[in-house]
Design an enzyme around this catalytic site. Structure first.
Site, PDB file in Angstrom:
ATOM      1  CE1 TYR A  33      86.059 105.754 -31.035  1.00 45.05           C
ATOM      2  CE2 TYR A  33      85.394 104.101 -29.522  1.00 45.05           C
ATOM      3  CZ  TYR A  33      86.520 104.910 -30.192  1.00 45.05           C
ATOM      4  OH  TYR A  33      87.930 104.685 -29.693  1.00 45.05           O
ATOM      5  CG  ASN A  83      88.766 106.676 -38.390  1.00 45.13           C
ATOM      6  OD1 ASN A  83      89.949 106.176 -37.549  1.00 45.13           O
ATOM      7  ND2 ASN A  83      87.553 106.686 -37.958  1.00 45.13           N
ATOM      8  CG  HIS A 108      91.022 110.535 -35.508  1.00 48.55           C
ATOM      9  ND1 HIS A 108      91.581 109.070 -35.275  1.00 48.55           N
ATOM     10  CD2 HIS A 108      92.033 111.194 -36.035  1.00 48.55           C
ATOM     11  CE1 HIS A 108      92.766 109.354 -35.828  1.00 48.55           C
ATOM     12  NE2 HIS A 108      92.981 110.303 -36.278  1.00 48.55           N
ATOM     13  CB  SER A 110      86.161 109.742 -30.288  1.00 49.50           C
ATOM     14  OG  SER A 110      87.455 109.629 -30.414  1.00 49.50           O
TER      15      SER A 110
END
Length: 160
Positions: A33, A83, A108, A110
């Protein structure tokens, strides 16, 4: 955690909603992340919303029920950037998003399609989104707020 709204008198608002564990962004699994925090993402979003003349409400919750309440409160806003994190697989969150008249952009941090767990790419909430931004770190938040500005007829951060 509900952040203060940078409200402009009479301005429509963009709601940036964050689900479980995103309060740990920058600390939790930085190899996946990154090291940017949720506060860093909020600063990016606020700058774009300000440039577009829109107010911004930015929040994070670890509760699915609270996330649903926040979605319902944002139904008629200029847009929702979400998110959903672990709530991406929730039928209840999907149903709340489908009840919105506001455009929904899912973010998102990632790239959920490149993750080693294939189930991560099978989000339910994507079905309610106008678009999905995945894999650009916190830059995805900025891009999503720019998209809301564009679809609401406001100028983007680049003045378009």
């Amino acid at each position: 955690r509900q952040a203060k709204s940078g409200t402009k008198q009479g301005a429509k608002s963009i709601h940036v909603l964050n689900g479980p564990n995103l309060n740990l962004l920058g600390e939790r699994e930085p190899e996946i992340y990154g090291t940017d925090t949720l506060a860093d993402a909020e600063r990016l979003c606020r700058a774009v919303a300000d440039d577009g003349g829109l107010a911004l409400t930015f929040s994070q919750t670890n509760s699915e029920a609270e996330l649903i309440d926040q979605i319902q409160a944002a139904r008629g806003s200029a847009g929702i950037v979400i998110n959903p994190a672990g709530c991406s697989y929730s039928v209840s969150v999907l149903d709340a998003l489908r009840a919105c008249t506001a455009p929904v952009i899912e973010v998102h941090v990632s790239n959920i399609h490149a993750r080693s767990e294939p189930w991560r790419a099978e989000t339910l909430t994507t079905a309610a989104a106008m678009g999905v931004i995945s894999g650009f770190g916190i830059l995805g938040y900025r891009l999503a707020v720019e998209a809301v500005c564009a679809v609401s007829g406001r100028k983007s951060a680049k003045g378009h």
